[in-house]
Design a protein around this motif. Structure first.
Motif, PDB file in Angstrom:
ATOM      1  N   LYS A  31       0.836  -1.215   0.000  1.00 13.36           N
ATOM      2  CA  LYS A  31       0.000   0.000   0.000  1.00 13.36           C
ATOM      3  C   LYS A  31       0.855   1.244   0.000  1.00 13.36           C
ATOM      4  O   LYS A  31       0.492   2.280  -0.542  1.00 13.36           O
ATOM      5  CB  LYS A  31      -0.934   0.001   1.208  1.00 13.36           C
ATOM      6  CG  LYS A  31      -1.968  -1.113   1.385  1.00 13.36           C
ATOM      7  CD  LYS A  31      -1.766  -2.356   0.708  1.00 13.36           C
ATOM      8  CE  LYS A  31      -2.507  -3.585   1.161  1.00 13.36           C
ATOM      9  NZ  LYS A  31      -3.114  -3.688   2.438  1.00 13.36           N
ATOM     10  N   ASP A 128     -17.186  -4.028  -2.289  1.00 14.00           N
ATOM     11  CA  ASP A 128     -18.338  -3.118  -2.181  1.00 14.00           C
ATOM     12  C   ASP A 128     -18.078  -1.981  -1.200  1.00 14.00           C
ATOM     13  O   ASP A 128     -18.445  -0.825  -1.452  1.00 14.00           O
ATOM     14  CB  ASP A 128     -19.593  -3.904  -1.785  1.00 14.00           C
ATOM     15  CG  ASP A 128     -19.351  -4.786  -0.564  1.00 14.00           C
ATOM     16  OD1 ASP A 128     -18.403  -5.588  -0.575  1.00 14.00           O
ATOM     17  OD2 ASP A 128     -20.086  -4.634   0.420  1.00 14.00           O
ATOM     18  N   MET A 129     -17.389  -2.280  -0.084  1.00 11.61           N
ATOM     19  CA  MET A 129     -17.145  -1.233   0.921  1.00 11.61           C
ATOM     20  C   MET A 129     -16.142  -0.203   0.420  1.00 11.61           C
ATOM     21  O   MET A 129     -16.224   0.984   0.755  1.00 11.61           O
ATOM     22  CB  MET A 129     -16.674  -1.858   2.234  1.00 11.61           C
ATOM     23  CG  MET A 129     -17.783  -2.614   2.944  1.00 11.61           C
ATOM     24  SD  MET A 129     -17.221  -3.252   4.536  1.00 11.61           S
ATOM     25  CE  MET A 129     -17.055  -4.967   4.162  1.00 11.61           C
ATOM     26  N   SER A 167     -12.938  -3.040   7.175  1.00 13.66           N
ATOM     27  CA  SER A 167     -12.168  -3.605   6.055  1.00 13.66           C
ATOM     28  C   SER A 167     -10.828  -2.892   5.922  1.00 13.66           C
ATOM     29  O   SER A 167     -10.772  -1.663   5.822  1.00 13.66           O
ATOM     30  CB  SER A 167     -12.966  -3.437   4.757  1.00 13.66           C
ATOM     31  OG  SER A 167     -12.105  -3.405   3.647  1.00 13.66           O
ATOM     32  N   VAL A 168      -9.753  -3.692   5.882  1.00 14.85           N
ATOM     33  CA  VAL A 168      -8.402  -3.128   5.711  1.00 14.85           C
ATOM     34  C   VAL A 168      -8.308  -2.397   4.378  1.00 14.85           C
ATOM     35  O   VAL A 168      -7.955  -1.216   4.322  1.00 14.85           O
ATOM     36  CB  VAL A 168      -7.349  -4.258   5.800  1.00 14.85           C
ATOM     37  CG1 VAL A 168      -5.973  -3.769   5.375  1.00 14.85           C
ATOM     38  CG2 VAL A 168      -7.313  -4.845   7.211  1.00 14.85           C
ATOM     39  N   GLY A 169      -8.671  -3.071   3.308  1.00 14.82           N
ATOM     40  CA  GLY A 169      -8.533  -2.483   1.965  1.00 14.82           C
ATOM     41  C   GLY A 169      -9.404  -1.270   1.768  1.00 14.82           C
ATOM     42  O   GLY A 169      -8.979  -0.275   1.179  1.00 14.82           O
ATOM     43  N   ASP A 311      -4.772 -14.189   9.512  1.00 20.87           N
ATOM     44  CA  ASP A 311      -3.574 -14.648   8.788  1.00 20.87           C
ATOM     45  C   ASP A 311      -2.698 -15.561   9.632  1.00 20.87           C
ATOM     46  O   ASP A 311      -1.726 -16.102   9.126  1.00 20.87           O
ATOM     47  CB  ASP A 311      -2.750 -13.456   8.300  1.00 20.87           C
ATOM     48  CG  ASP A 311      -3.494 -12.652   7.251  1.00 20.87           C
ATOM     49  OD1 ASP A 311      -3.078 -11.518   6.972  1.00 20.87           O
ATOM     50  OD2 ASP A 311      -4.513 -13.152   6.744  1.00 20.87           O
ATOM     51  N   VAL A 333     -13.495 -13.812   9.599  1.00 20.39           N
ATOM     52  CA  VAL A 333     -13.124 -12.765   8.645  1.00 20.39           C
ATOM     53  C   VAL A 333     -13.329 -13.195   7.203  1.00 20.39           C
ATOM     54  O   VAL A 333     -13.871 -12.455   6.387  1.00 20.39           O
ATOM     55  CB  VAL A 333     -11.657 -12.322   8.880  1.00 20.39           C
ATOM     56  CG1 VAL A 333     -11.239 -11.285   7.853  1.00 20.39           C
ATOM     57  CG2 VAL A 333     -11.504 -11.759  10.299  1.00 20.39           C
ATOM     58  N   ARG A 377      -0.577 -18.454   3.781  1.00 22.71           N
ATOM     59  CA  ARG A 377      -0.461 -18.754   5.206  1.00 22.71           C
ATOM     60  C   ARG A 377      -0.617 -20.248   5.456  1.00 22.71           C
ATOM     61  O   ARG A 377       0.099 -20.831   6.264  1.00 22.71           O
ATOM     62  CB  ARG A 377      -1.484 -17.956   6.012  1.00 22.71           C
ATOM     63  CG  ARG A 377      -1.481 -16.485   5.723  1.00 22.71           C
ATOM     64  CD  ARG A 377      -0.122 -15.845   5.910  1.00 22.71           C
ATOM     65  NE  ARG A 377      -0.127 -14.446   5.485  1.00 22.71           N
ATOM     66  CZ  ARG A 377       0.958 -13.675   5.442  1.00 22.71           C
ATOM     67  NH1 ARG A 377       2.113 -14.178   5.761  1.00 22.71           N
ATOM     68  NH2 ARG A 377       0.888 -12.429   5.051  1.00 22.71           N
TER      69      ARG A 377
HETATM   70  C1  EPZ Z   1      -6.023  -7.621   3.911  1.00 21.01           C
HETATM   71  O1  EPZ Z   1      -6.940  -8.126   2.948  1.00 21.01           O
HETATM   72  C2  EPZ Z   1      -4.782  -8.488   3.825  1.00 21.01           C
HETATM   73  N1  EPZ Z   1      -4.201  -8.411   2.482  1.00 21.01           N
HETATM   74  C3  EPZ Z   1      -5.144  -9.938   4.129  1.00 21.01           C
HETATM   75  O2  EPZ Z   1      -3.928 -10.681   4.142  1.00 21.01           O
HETATM   76  C4  EPZ Z   1      -5.760 -10.007   5.530  1.00 21.01           C
HETATM   77  O3  EPZ Z   1      -6.176 -11.327   5.780  1.00 21.01           O
HETATM   78  C5  EPZ Z   1      -6.966  -9.063   5.605  1.00 21.01           C
HETATM   79  O4  EPZ Z   1      -6.559  -7.723   5.245  1.00 21.01           O
HETATM   80  C6  EPZ Z   1      -7.566  -9.017   7.004  1.00 21.01           C
HETATM   81  O5  EPZ Z   1      -6.585  -8.623   7.919  1.00 21.01           O
HETATM   82  C7  EPZ Z   1      -3.465  -7.317   2.150  1.00 21.01           C
HETATM   83  O6  EPZ Z   1      -3.295  -6.390   2.936  1.00 21.01           O
HETATM   84  C8  EPZ Z   1      -2.854  -7.316   0.781  1.00 21.01           C
HETATM   85  P1  EPZ Z   1     -10.505  -6.853   4.307  1.00 21.01           P
HETATM   86  P2  EPZ Z   1      -8.268  -7.268   2.581  1.00 21.01           P
HETATM   87  O7  EPZ Z   1     -10.895  -5.821   3.320  1.00 21.01           O
HETATM   88  O8  EPZ Z   1      -7.920  -5.814   2.548  1.00 21.01           O
HETATM   89  C9  EPZ Z   1     -14.778  -8.683   3.174  1.00 21.01           C
HETATM   90  C10 EPZ Z   1      -2.447 -12.398   3.613  1.00 21.01           C
HETATM   91  O9  EPZ Z   1      -2.450 -13.599   3.907  1.00 21.01           O
HETATM   92  N2  EPZ Z   1     -14.951  -7.440   2.423  1.00 21.01           N
HETATM   93  O10 EPZ Z   1     -10.313  -6.477   5.740  1.00 21.01           O
HETATM   94  O11 EPZ Z   1      -8.866  -7.867   1.382  1.00 21.01           O
HETATM   95  C11 EPZ Z   1     -13.688  -9.554   2.572  1.00 21.01           C
HETATM   96  O12 EPZ Z   1     -14.208 -10.363   1.529  1.00 21.01           O
HETATM   97  C12 EPZ Z   1      -3.728 -11.725   3.173  1.00 21.01           C
HETATM   98  O13 EPZ Z   1      -1.434 -11.642   3.667  1.00 21.01           O
HETATM   99  C13 EPZ Z   1     -16.155  -7.215   1.777  1.00 21.01           C
HETATM  100  O14 EPZ Z   1     -17.062  -8.038   1.817  1.00 21.01           O
HETATM  101  O15 EPZ Z   1      -9.163  -7.587   3.858  1.00 21.01           O
HETATM  102  C14 EPZ Z   1     -13.238 -10.365   3.759  1.00 21.01           C
HETATM  103  O16 EPZ Z   1     -14.122 -11.448   3.948  1.00 21.01           O
HETATM  104  C15 EPZ Z   1      -4.885 -12.703   3.077  1.00 21.01           C
HETATM  105  N3  EPZ Z   1     -16.309  -6.067   1.070  1.00 21.01           N
HETATM  106  C16 EPZ Z   1     -13.373  -9.382   4.923  1.00 21.01           C
HETATM  107  O17 EPZ Z   1     -14.281  -8.372   4.485  1.00 21.01           O
HETATM  108  C17 EPZ Z   1     -15.314  -5.125   0.978  1.00 21.01           C
HETATM  109  O18 EPZ Z   1     -15.511  -4.076   0.322  1.00 21.01           O
HETATM  110  C18 EPZ Z   1     -12.061  -8.726   5.326  1.00 21.01           C
HETATM  111  O19 EPZ Z   1     -11.559  -8.069   4.185  1.00 21.01           O
HETATM  112  C19 EPZ Z   1     -14.091  -5.368   1.651  1.00 21.01           C
HETATM  113  C20 EPZ Z   1     -13.934  -6.531   2.368  1.00 21.01           C
END
Ligand code: EPZ
Length: 426
Positions: A31, A128-129, A167-169, A311, A333, A377
Motif C-alpha cells: 500500500k 463493495d465497501m 475492512s483493511v482495503g 492470517d 473474517v 499462510r
Molecule cells: C487484507 O486483505 C490483507 N491483504 C489480508 O492478508 C488479511 O487477511 C486481511 O486484510 C484481514 O486482515 C493485504 O493487505 C494485501 P478486508 P483485505 O478488506 O484488505 C470482506 C495475507 O495472507 N470485504 O479487511 O482484502 C472480505 O471479503 C492476506 O497476507 C467485503 O465483503 O481484507 C473479507 O471477507 C490474506 N467487502 C473481509 O471483508 C469489501 O468491500 C475482510 O476483508 C471489503 C472486504
C-alpha cells in the motif's frame, strides 16, 4: 519469482530454535507503493520484503508510467510523470491487492480505470465497501466489461463515513483519496491493523493531515494533491511472518526469537501462545517463545485487529492439532479459510469442520505426507507441520509462499529445520 514447478521437502527433525529477523510487512509495503502515486517525484521505501507480490505491484506502477528500482530491501519509485490512470485485468488477477491503486489514482487524476479483482481461494473478497466509501467522497463509478470506471464530476470532497465492517482495503483506499479531498473526512469503524497506521504515517510524511491514527475513528483534513510530496519511509516489520515463526517455536519448544517486530502488533497472538502453555518474553523490537509443557487445547476467534489475526489461523490450528484436548477455532473474517484443515488431516490431524468453526481434537503426532498450499499462510503452516511430522513432507503450490515470505526455506534452515526447495520432477 518462485518457480511453479518447485516443491518444498521437509524432513521431520523436530528442530526449530534460534533467532530470525523478520522482513518488512507485505501488507504495508504494497500500500505504501500505491501511495507513492500521490507524490510527484522519487519516493524511497526501506525494509521492503523481497517477495513476489512486491514485484507485481512494481509491474502495476511501471504500467502507470512510474520508474521502479530496487537495491536490496530499498525501493525507489519515481512517479513524476505517470502516463496512465488504469490497471489492467492481467495485473489485478495476478494480485488482487493491486486494487490499492484505485484510491491514489482517483486522488491524483480525479479518475481511474481498475479491473474488478476476482475472488481467491479464501473467499469472494468483494470490494463493495471500497466503492461505497469512495462514493461518499464524491466518486461516481460505472463498471465497463469488468473494469471499474471511476470519475469525480464535482471533485473529491470530505465526508463522514462509517464502514459496515472494518475492512483493511476499504480503509486504505478511502484514506488515499480523502487526503486530497476538499474538507474534512472522518472514517468510523476504520480498520486498526498496524499496517494502516504505517500507511497513515507515510501519508503524513508526504504532507497529508491525518489524526486518530491507530484508532477506529480516523480524521483527515484534505489538502490539494499538488501539496503532497514524495518521502523516504521505512516499512514496519511483518507481524504475520513473525507470528508464523513464533508458532514454529511453540510447536517444537524453541526457543525461537523473532527480531525487528513491535510486540504490540501481536498482543492477541502472544496471549494465545501463553494459553497454549508457552513462555513468551518481549522487548521493544523482539519476541521470544519457548515451551517445555505439553500443548494445551485452545479456543480462537479470528477478528479484525486487535482481535486474533485471520492470517495466523492456519498456523495456530496446527498447534491446536497437537494440543491436549478439543480446540475450537472460529474464522470470522473470510468465508472459506479452512482448506488448510483438509491438508492437515492428510498428515493425521483430527478436525471436524462445521461452517465457520473447526473442531480440532489433539493427536499425539503427525505423519509426513504430500500436501498442497491453498494460500500463502496455509502453505507456511504446512511447512511447519512437516518439521514436527514423522518422516518427509512434500509441500506443493509453493508459489503461494513465495508471494509473501522472503526466503522462508533459508530462514527455517537457519533455525535448524531440515527443509529444502527441489524441482517437482526430481
Ligand atoms: C487484507 O486483505 C490483507 N491483504 C489480508 O492478508 C488479511 O487477511 C486481511 O486484510 C484481514 O486482515 C493485504 O493487505 C494485501 P478486508 P483485505 O478488506 O484488505 C470482506 C495475507 O495472507 N470485504 O479487511 O482484502 C472480505 O471479503 C492476506 O497476507 C467485503 O465483503 O481484507 C473479507 O471477507 C490474506 N467487502 C473481509 O471483508 C469489501 O468491500 C475482510 O476483508 C471489503 C472486504
Amino acid at each position: 519469482m518462485g518457480s511453479a514447478n518447485e516443491v518444498i521437502v521437509v524432513h521431520g527433525n523436530g528442530n526449530l530454535a534460534g533467532e530470525v529477523a523478520v522482513s518488512g510487512a507485505k501488507n504495508s509495503a504494497l500500500k505504501l507503493m500505491a501511495a507513492s502515486v500521490l507524490g510527484r517525484g522519487v519516493t524511497t521505501l526501506r525494509n521492503v520484503p523481497l517477495i513476489d507480490d512486491i514485484d507485481v505491484m512494481g509491474e502495476v506502477l511501471a504500467y502507470l508510467g512510474a520508474t521502479v528500482s530496487r537495491t536490496d530491501h530499498v525501493l525507489t519509485i519515481d512517479t513524476a510523470s505517470l502516463t496512465r490512470n488504469e490497471t489492467p485485468y492481467e495485473l489485478v488477477t495476478k494480485m488482487r491487492a493491486s486494487i490499492a491503486v484505485l484510491g491514489p489514482l482517483i486522488g491524483r487524476f480525479g479518475e481511474a480505470r481498475v479491473a474488478m479483482p476476482g475472488g481467491c481461494q479464501i473467499g469472494a473478497r468483494n470490494i463493495d465497501m471500497h466503492l461505497v466509501g469512495l462514493e461518499a467522497l464524491g466518486v461516481v463509478f460505472d463498471v465497463d466489461h469488468g473494469i471499474i470506471v471511476a470519475h469525480t464530476p464535482q471533485g473529491l470532497h470530505g465526508a463522514q463515513v462509517t464502514l459496515e465492517f472494518p475492512s483493511v482495503g476499504a480503509t486504505e483506499n478511502m484514506l488515499m483519496a480523502a487526503v486530497c479531498a476538499e474538507g474534512e473526512t472522518v472514517i468510523d469503524n476504520a480498520a486498526r491493523e498496524p499496517e494502516i497506521a504505517d500507511l497513515c504515517n507515510m501519508l503524513n510524511e508526504m504532507g497529508a493531515k491525518i489524526s486518530g491514527i491507530g484508532t477506529s475513528s480516523i480524521h483527515v483534513e484534505g489538502v490539494p494533491v499538488s501539496q503532497l510530496h514524495p518521502c523516504d519511509h521505512t516499512t514496519v516489520g511483518d507481524r504475520i511472518e513473525a507470528g508464523t515463526f513464533l508458532a514454529g517455536g511453540a510447536l517444537t519448544g524453541g526457543p525461537v526469537t523473532v527480531r525487528g517486530i513491535d510486540p504490540d502488533y501481536l498482543r492477541m497472538a502472544i496471549t494465545k501462545l501463553r494459553s497454549l502453555g508457552c513462555e513468551v518474553e518481549t522487548d521493544q523490537d523482539w519476541i521470544r517463545v519457548s515451551r517445555t509443557a505439553p500443548l494445551n487445547a485452545i479456543d480462537i476467534q479470528t477478528l479484525p485487529h486487535p482481535g486474533f489475526p485471520t492470517d495466523l489461523q492456519a498456523q495456530f490450528m496446527l498447534l491446536a492439532a497437537l494440543g491436549d484436548g478439543l480446540s475450537v477455532i472460529t474464522e470470522n473474517v473470510f468465508e472459506n479459510r479452512f482448506m488448510f484443515a483438509a491438508e492437515l488431516m492428510r498428515m493425521g490431524a483430527d478436525i471436524d469442520l462445521e461452517e465457520h468453526h473447526a473442531l480440532v481434537r489433539g493427536v499425539d503426532g503427525l505423519q509426513g505426507a504430500p500436501v498442497s498450499a491453498t494460500d500463502l499462510r496455509a502453505g507456511a503452516a504446512l511447512v511447519l507441520a512437516g518439521i514436527i511430522a514423522e518422516g518427509d513432507t512434500t509441500v506443493h503450490g509453493i508459489a503461494h509462499i513465495d508471494r509473501g515470505y522472503e526466503d522462508y526455506v533459508g530462514k527455517l534452515s537457519s533455525l535448524g529445520a531440515d527443509v529444502k526447495r527441489v524441482s517437482a520432477s526430481a
